[in-house]
Write an enzyme that holds these catalytic residues in place. Sequence first.
Site, mmCIF file in Angstrom:
data_model
loop_
_atom_site.group_PDB
_atom_site.id
_atom_site.type_symbol
_atom_site.label_atom_id
_atom_site.label_comp_id
_atom_site.label_asym_id
_atom_site.label_seq_id
_atom_site.Cartn_x
_atom_site.Cartn_y
_atom_site.Cartn_z
ATOM 1 N N ARG A 26 0.811 -1.236 0.000
ATOM 2 C CA ARG A 26 0.000 0.000 0.000
ATOM 3 C C ARG A 26 0.838 1.279 0.000
ATOM 4 N NH1 ARG A 26 -2.871 -3.076 3.895
ATOM 5 N NH2 ARG A 26 -4.579 -4.187 2.873
ATOM 6 N N LYS B 210 2.522 11.475 -11.180
ATOM 7 C CA LYS B 210 1.617 10.638 -11.985
ATOM 8 C C LYS B 210 2.352 9.345 -12.307
ATOM 9 C CE LYS B 210 -1.438 13.781 -14.461
ATOM 10 N NZ LYS B 210 -1.813 14.280 -15.800
ATOM 11 N N GLU C 168 8.005 18.224 -24.865
ATOM 12 C CA GLU C 168 7.437 18.585 -23.556
ATOM 13 C C GLU C 168 8.061 19.887 -23.037
ATOM 14 O OE1 GLU C 168 4.828 16.932 -22.594
ATOM 15 O OE2 GLU C 168 5.077 14.758 -22.758
ATOM 16 N N LYS D 66 6.535 23.110 -13.966
ATOM 17 C CA LYS D 66 5.757 21.932 -13.573
ATOM 18 C C LYS D 66 5.502 21.925 -12.067
ATOM 19 C CE LYS D 66 4.462 17.339 -14.169
ATOM 20 N NZ LYS D 66 4.498 16.127 -14.958
ATOM 21 N N GLU E 20 -5.130 17.210 -10.551
ATOM 22 C CA GLU E 20 -5.678 17.591 -11.852
ATOM 23 C C GLU E 20 -7.181 17.866 -11.833
ATOM 24 O OE1 GLU E 20 -3.671 15.753 -15.273
ATOM 25 O OE2 GLU E 20 -5.623 15.639 -16.226
ATOM 26 N N ARG F 282 -3.752 21.698 -13.821
ATOM 27 C CA ARG F 282 -2.794 20.661 -14.225
ATOM 28 C C ARG F 282 -3.157 20.040 -15.571
ATOM 29 N NH1 ARG F 282 0.269 15.976 -10.682
ATOM 30 N NH2 ARG F 282 1.467 15.216 -12.445
ATOM 31 N N ASN G 135 -1.513 18.762 -20.460
ATOM 32 C CA ASN G 135 -1.816 17.731 -21.462
ATOM 33 C C ASN G 135 -2.038 18.315 -22.847
ATOM 34 O OD1 ASN G 135 -1.702 15.447 -19.785
ATOM 35 N ND2 ASN G 135 -3.648 16.067 -18.879
ATOM 36 N N HIS H 215 -1.864 16.107 -25.913
ATOM 37 C CA HIS H 215 -1.805 14.709 -25.475
ATOM 38 C C HIS H 215 -3.034 13.901 -25.895
ATOM 39 C CE1 HIS H 215 1.629 16.115 -23.253
ATOM 40 N NE2 HIS H 215 1.819 14.950 -22.656
ATOM 41 N N HIS I 235 -2.048 10.755 -27.655
ATOM 42 C CA HIS I 235 -2.329 9.416 -27.121
ATOM 43 C C HIS I 235 -3.094 8.592 -28.154
ATOM 44 C CE1 HIS I 235 -1.943 10.613 -22.569
ATOM 45 N NE2 HIS I 235 -0.784 10.512 -23.176
ATOM 46 N N HIS J 259 6.561 8.877 -27.453
ATOM 47 C CA HIS J 259 5.542 9.695 -26.804
ATOM 48 C C HIS J 259 5.709 11.177 -27.193
ATOM 49 C CE1 HIS J 259 2.776 11.119 -23.757
ATOM 50 N NE2 HIS J 259 3.712 11.903 -23.272
HETATM 51 P P1 NAD Z 1 11.441 5.879 -22.333
HETATM 52 O O1 NAD Z 1 11.339 5.728 -20.893
HETATM 53 O O2 NAD Z 1 10.920 4.785 -23.200
HETATM 54 O O3 NAD Z 1 12.972 6.154 -22.714
HETATM 55 C C1 NAD Z 1 13.316 6.339 -24.051
HETATM 56 C C2 NAD Z 1 14.460 5.405 -24.491
HETATM 57 O O4 NAD Z 1 15.692 5.920 -24.043
HETATM 58 C C3 NAD Z 1 14.348 4.008 -23.952
HETATM 59 O O5 NAD Z 1 14.814 3.099 -24.938
HETATM 60 C C4 NAD Z 1 15.316 4.027 -22.772
HETATM 61 O O6 NAD Z 1 15.814 2.769 -22.435
HETATM 62 C C5 NAD Z 1 16.405 4.910 -23.316
HETATM 63 N N1 NAD Z 1 17.192 5.626 -22.345
HETATM 64 C C6 NAD Z 1 16.777 6.177 -21.188
HETATM 65 N N2 NAD Z 1 17.764 6.911 -20.650
HETATM 66 C C7 NAD Z 1 18.831 6.797 -21.460
HETATM 67 C C8 NAD Z 1 20.135 7.340 -21.437
HETATM 68 N N3 NAD Z 1 20.520 8.208 -20.514
HETATM 69 N N4 NAD Z 1 20.996 7.005 -22.441
HETATM 70 C C9 NAD Z 1 20.591 6.176 -23.433
HETATM 71 N N5 NAD Z 1 19.348 5.648 -23.525
HETATM 72 C C10 NAD Z 1 18.481 5.972 -22.544
HETATM 73 O O7 NAD Z 1 10.710 7.211 -22.844
HETATM 74 P P2 NAD Z 1 10.544 8.673 -22.236
HETATM 75 O O8 NAD Z 1 10.369 9.552 -23.401
HETATM 76 O O9 NAD Z 1 11.570 8.963 -21.234
HETATM 77 O O10 NAD Z 1 9.149 8.575 -21.451
HETATM 78 C C11 NAD Z 1 7.951 8.336 -22.112
HETATM 79 C C12 NAD Z 1 6.950 7.805 -21.124
HETATM 80 O O11 NAD Z 1 6.724 8.781 -20.113
HETATM 81 C C13 NAD Z 1 5.602 7.486 -21.724
HETATM 82 O O12 NAD Z 1 5.173 6.229 -21.275
HETATM 83 C C14 NAD Z 1 4.702 8.577 -21.196
HETATM 84 O O13 NAD Z 1 3.371 8.164 -21.058
HETATM 85 C C15 NAD Z 1 5.326 8.883 -19.878
HETATM 86 N N6 NAD Z 1 5.069 10.228 -19.375
HETATM 87 C C16 NAD Z 1 4.651 10.349 -18.098
HETATM 88 C C17 NAD Z 1 4.440 11.580 -17.562
HETATM 89 C C18 NAD Z 1 4.040 11.720 -16.117
HETATM 90 O O14 NAD Z 1 3.713 12.831 -15.683
HETATM 91 N N7 NAD Z 1 4.097 10.671 -15.346
HETATM 92 C C19 NAD Z 1 4.659 12.732 -18.321
HETATM 93 C C20 NAD Z 1 5.086 12.586 -19.631
HETATM 94 C C21 NAD Z 1 5.299 11.317 -20.143
HETATM 95 N N1 GLY Z 2 2.503 15.153 -17.785
HETATM 96 C C1 GLY Z 2 1.281 15.723 -17.352
HETATM 97 C C2 GLY Z 2 1.173 15.837 -15.882
HETATM 98 O O1 GLY Z 2 2.068 15.500 -15.147
HETATM 99 O O2 GLY Z 2 0.177 16.276 -15.397
#
Ligand code: NAD
Ligand code: GLY
Length: 366
Positions: free
Chosen positions: A122, A144, A186, A228, A238, A242, A246, A249, A253, A266
């Site tokens: 939990r 998130k 972003e 942020k 949100e 917040r 998006n 997005h 998405h 993404h």
């Molecule tokens: P990712 O996590 O897939 O990383 C991109 C690629 O880079 C992967 O192949 C990873 O292994 C590689 N990588 C990571 N760090 C590296 C480094 N330093 N050197 C070499 N390779 C490296 O993609 P991302 O763009 O980081 O994240 C996208 C995800 O984030 C999506 O799933 C999206 O929905 C999510 N997201 C979440 C939020 C949130 O607020 N929680 C906000 C925006 C996006």
């Molecule tokens: N990436 C959108 C949020 O964190 O709200």
Amino acid sequence: MMTQTLNVELGERSYPIHIGCGLLAEVDLLVSHLKQKKAVVVTNATVAPLYLDALRATLEKGGVTTIPVILPDGEQYKTWETLNLIFDALLTAHCERSTTLIALGGGVIGDMGGFAAACYQRGMPFIQVPTTLLSLVDSSVGGKTAINHPLGKNMIGAFYQPKLVLADISTLDTLPDRELKAGLAEVIKYGLIRDPDFFAWLEVNLERLLERDKEALAYAVHRSCANKAEVVAADERESGERALLNLGHTFGHAIETGLGYGIWLHGEAVAAGTLIAAELSSKMGWLAPDAVLRIENLFVRAGLPVHGVALGSVRYLDLMRHDKKVLDGRMRLVLLRSIGEAVMSDEASEPQILAAIEARCTPTGR
Ligand code: NAD
Ligand code: GLY
């Protein structure tokens, strides 16, 4: 470069974001946040060979025993099955509620690691160590966490704040160009929704970011995280502002889910989605055509798509109905009134939305 610290102000759940170079080697920054001298490091098969040993060495210098969990790499693995691998490892290693989970990687690892931490017994403490530009400027901050469902992206998750974000800009040295560009989507977003001066700074300094100038990257990460942190502090769950984060997005998405996770990055989908949202804002008479052109020019210079993929308008609308902003069945979209001012609106009619999608999509997109 001096390490800079921002705070996400959330009362008793407040936490720092440390931004600097070489922070993975800073024993005190990390270890002072651990309740127990035991930590699980969740990462993936790409990031582990690059940074896992360095992080473990730092933790071990601080007397912390580490348990690595190395997941397969890719958005297509942001699933229940992969999440369960984390729970398997936590239980096998007899982790307790006070053991800390450290997510080392991009947004996929951060989102899944955070969700695992929210669920395990939990809720166990967790720390974000983002290693992509996108995760440094966005996903590691704000709590998130989620996994995808075949019918919709990030549909299963929780709001769960980290105890600390360790934003080590040096990790960007190894990031592939395509991923760096995806992260810029972003970064540009903050300028578009609430920080017109930052948008103007990006227009002047974009090439410095593409060349990985450390000072420019640190500035962009700091300014993005400051934006942020303010938004999250004002509206953690949100219910209002917040949702503006998006921008692009809902369309993005739809592209990611429609094409299959992992085909477009993404950030790439968000870039194309942002241009569809700008087109729609212009069709509604809100955004001036020269502003749309400025936005398009910046995304083109960043090497990002400015057209979505023609999935078919009906399919787009169907996918968009799974959006978390849908309220009482009504689609709400983030639109732009100007560069630096976004609004949430349900005023766009279906024909206007379809017209914007058609104007901004090509058979292969980009
Ligand atoms: P990712 O996590 O897939 O990383 C991109 C690629 O880079 C992967 O192949 C990873 O292994 C590689 N990588 C990571 N760090 C590296 C480094 N330093 N050197 C070499 N390779 C490296 O993609 P991302 O763009 O980081 O994240 C996208 C995800 O984030 C999506 O799933 C999206 O929905 C999510 N997201 C979440 C939020 C949130 O607020 N929680 C906000 C925006 C996006
Ligand atoms: N990436 C959108 C949020 O964190 O709200």
